[in-house]
Design a protein around this motif. Sequence first.
Motif, PDB file in Angstrom:
ATOM      1  N   ARG A   5       0.864  -1.191   0.000  1.00 51.70           N
ATOM      2  CA  ARG A   5       0.000   0.000   0.000  1.00 51.70           C
ATOM      3  C   ARG A   5       0.891   1.229   0.000  1.00 51.70           C
ATOM      4  N   VAL A   6       0.624   2.156  -0.927  1.00 54.78           N
ATOM      5  CA  VAL A   6       1.519   3.309  -1.040  1.00 54.78           C
ATOM      6  C   VAL A   6       0.860   4.653  -0.738  1.00 54.78           C
ATOM      7  N   LEU A   7      -0.406   4.816  -1.085  1.00 54.15           N
ATOM      8  CA  LEU A   7      -1.117   6.045  -0.784  1.00 54.15           C
ATOM      9  C   LEU A   7      -2.609   5.861  -1.011  1.00 54.15           C
ATOM     10  N   LEU A   8      -3.371   6.755  -0.431  1.00 55.41           N
ATOM     11  CA  LEU A   8      -4.818   6.714  -0.637  1.00 55.41           C
ATOM     12  C   LEU A   8      -5.136   7.114  -2.070  1.00 55.41           C
ATOM     13  N   ALA A   9      -6.054   6.410  -2.690  1.00 59.79           N
ATOM     14  CA  ALA A   9      -6.405   6.679  -4.088  1.00 59.79           C
ATOM     15  C   ALA A   9      -6.866   8.113  -4.292  1.00 59.79           C
ATOM     16  N   GLY A  10      -7.540   8.693  -3.300  1.00 55.59           N
ATOM     17  CA  GLY A  10      -8.032  10.061  -3.409  1.00 55.59           C
ATOM     18  C   GLY A  10      -6.932  11.106  -3.447  1.00 55.59           C
ATOM     19  N   GLU A  11      -5.714  10.724  -3.131  1.00 59.35           N
ATOM     20  CA  GLU A  11      -4.591  11.662  -3.149  1.00 59.35           C
ATOM     21  C   GLU A  11      -4.006  11.854  -4.547  1.00 59.35           C
ATOM     22  N   LEU A  12      -4.390  11.002  -5.495  1.00 58.00           N
ATOM     23  CA  LEU A  12      -3.859  11.130  -6.852  1.00 58.00           C
ATOM     24  C   LEU A  12      -4.550  12.248  -7.614  1.00 58.00           C
ATOM     25  N   SER A  13      -3.770  12.986  -8.379  1.00 58.00           N
ATOM     26  CA  SER A  13      -4.258  14.091  -9.193  1.00 58.00           C
ATOM     27  C   SER A  13      -4.201  13.690 -10.659  1.00 58.00           C
ATOM     28  N   PRO A  14      -5.106  14.202 -11.490  1.00 56.37           N
ATOM     29  CA  PRO A  14      -5.046  13.857 -12.911  1.00 56.37           C
ATOM     30  C   PRO A  14      -3.860  14.508 -13.648  1.00 56.37           C
ATOM     31  N   THR A  15      -3.199  15.509 -13.033  1.00 61.91           N
ATOM     32  CA  THR A  15      -2.113  16.210 -13.726  1.00 61.91           C
ATOM     33  C   THR A  15      -0.761  16.137 -13.019  1.00 61.91           C
ATOM     34  N   LYS A  16      -0.732  15.552 -11.822  1.00 57.73           N
ATOM     35  CA  LYS A  16       0.523  15.471 -11.072  1.00 57.73           C
ATOM     36  C   LYS A  16       0.758  14.046 -10.608  1.00 57.73           C
ATOM     37  N   ALA A  17       2.022  13.715 -10.450  1.00 59.63           N
ATOM     38  CA  ALA A  17       2.409  12.390  -9.948  1.00 59.63           C
ATOM     39  C   ALA A  17       2.763  12.497  -8.472  1.00 59.63           C
ATOM     40  N   ALA A  18       2.787  11.367  -7.820  1.00 61.63           N
ATOM     41  CA  ALA A  18       3.196  11.299  -6.419  1.00 61.63           C
ATOM     42  C   ALA A  18       4.455  10.446  -6.324  1.00 61.63           C
ATOM     43  N   ARG A  19       5.337  10.824  -5.427  1.00 58.95           N
ATOM     44  CA  ARG A  19       6.546  10.032  -5.167  1.00 58.95           C
ATOM     45  C   ARG A  19       6.334   9.255  -3.879  1.00 58.95           C
ATOM     46  N   VAL A  20       6.532   7.941  -3.947  1.00 56.81           N
ATOM     47  CA  VAL A  20       6.418   7.090  -2.763  1.00 56.81           C
ATOM     48  C   VAL A  20       7.678   6.235  -2.674  1.00 56.81           C
ATOM     49  N   SER A  21       7.903   5.689  -1.505  1.00 62.61           N
ATOM     50  CA  SER A  21       9.055   4.813  -1.304  1.00 62.61           C
ATOM     51  C   SER A  21       8.557   3.420  -0.950  1.00 62.61           C
ATOM     52  N   CYS A  22       9.067   2.420  -1.658  1.00 64.58           N
ATOM     53  CA  CYS A  22       8.700   1.023  -1.423  1.00 64.58           C
ATOM     54  C   CYS A  22       9.970   0.206  -1.337  1.00 64.58           C
ATOM     55  N   ASP A  23      10.216  -0.363  -0.185  1.00 69.11           N
ATOM     56  CA  ASP A  23      11.358  -1.246  -0.016  1.00 69.11           C
ATOM     57  C   ASP A  23      12.655  -0.576  -0.466  1.00 69.11           C
ATOM     58  N   GLY A  24      12.791   0.713  -0.142  1.00 67.48           N
ATOM     59  CA  GLY A  24      13.994   1.457  -0.496  1.00 67.48           C
ATOM     60  C   GLY A  24      14.035   1.961  -1.923  1.00 67.48           C
ATOM     61  N   ARG A  25      12.976   1.740  -2.691  1.00 64.96           N
ATOM     62  CA  ARG A  25      12.920   2.203  -4.079  1.00 64.96           C
ATOM     63  C   ARG A  25      11.993   3.410  -4.188  1.00 64.96           C
ATOM     64  N   ALA A  26      12.394   4.402  -4.958  1.00 69.36           N
ATOM     65  CA  ALA A  26      11.534   5.557  -5.234  1.00 69.36           C
ATOM     66  C   ALA A  26      10.624   5.184  -6.402  1.00 69.36           C
ATOM     67  N   ILE A  27       9.321   5.323  -6.181  1.00 64.85           N
ATOM     68  CA  ILE A  27       8.318   4.956  -7.179  1.00 64.85           C
ATOM     69  C   ILE A  27       7.466   6.194  -7.495  1.00 64.85           C
ATOM     70  N   CYS A  28       7.201   6.399  -8.771  1.00 67.06           N
ATOM     71  CA  CYS A  28       6.335   7.477  -9.252  1.00 67.06           C
ATOM     72  C   CYS A  28       4.958   6.863  -9.514  1.00 67.06           C
ATOM     73  N   VAL A  29       3.919   7.407  -8.876  1.00 66.34           N
ATOM     74  CA  VAL A  29       2.556   6.908  -9.062  1.00 66.34           C
ATOM     75  C   VAL A  29       1.716   8.028  -9.662  1.00 66.34           C
ATOM     76  N   ALA A  30       1.011   7.714 -10.740  1.00 70.63           N
ATOM     77  CA  ALA A  30       0.186   8.710 -11.418  1.00 70.63           C
ATOM     78  C   ALA A  30      -1.010   8.018 -12.063  1.00 70.63           C
ATOM     79  N   LEU A  31      -1.957   8.823 -12.512  1.00 65.04           N
ATOM     80  CA  LEU A  31      -3.143   8.285 -13.170  1.00 65.04           C
ATOM     81  C   LEU A  31      -2.974   8.271 -14.686  1.00 65.04           C
TER      82      LEU A  31
END
Length: 123
Positions: A5-31
């Motif tokens: 689990r990385v973030l709440l779905a409601g936190e995603l924007s249609p025009t911006k990405a979110a940066r999360v960390s998973c197991d020491g890896r930087a992951i970009c999450v976007a719609l």
Amino acid sequence: MTWVRVLLAGELSPTKAARVSCDGRAICVALADGEPRALDDRCPHREVALSGGLVSDGVITCPGHFRRFDLRTGRCLGRAWEQVVSYPCSIEDGWVQVDIGPAAPSRSLREILIAHARGQDIG
């Protein structure tokens, strides 16, 4: 599969990405197409964080040198030999989950170009 689990779905924007960390890896999450998509958060060109770029029509634009990556596949548009690792995503109980799987070995640009020249899968 290693779903995280990385973030709440409601936190995603249609025009911006979110940066999360998973197991020491930087992951970009976007719609893309209204669904969450996840990529390694680094452009292979200069390792700039893709999460700082703009998202439009399923594509994220690197803020460093404006290379564009398809959020569904991780492939660089117009540069088939360049891509970033993409991860399966899902939404469960309002949370975006990313299947990070095992750490992927890093490939040099030389290795990618040789594989591409040989007609091998560069994914």
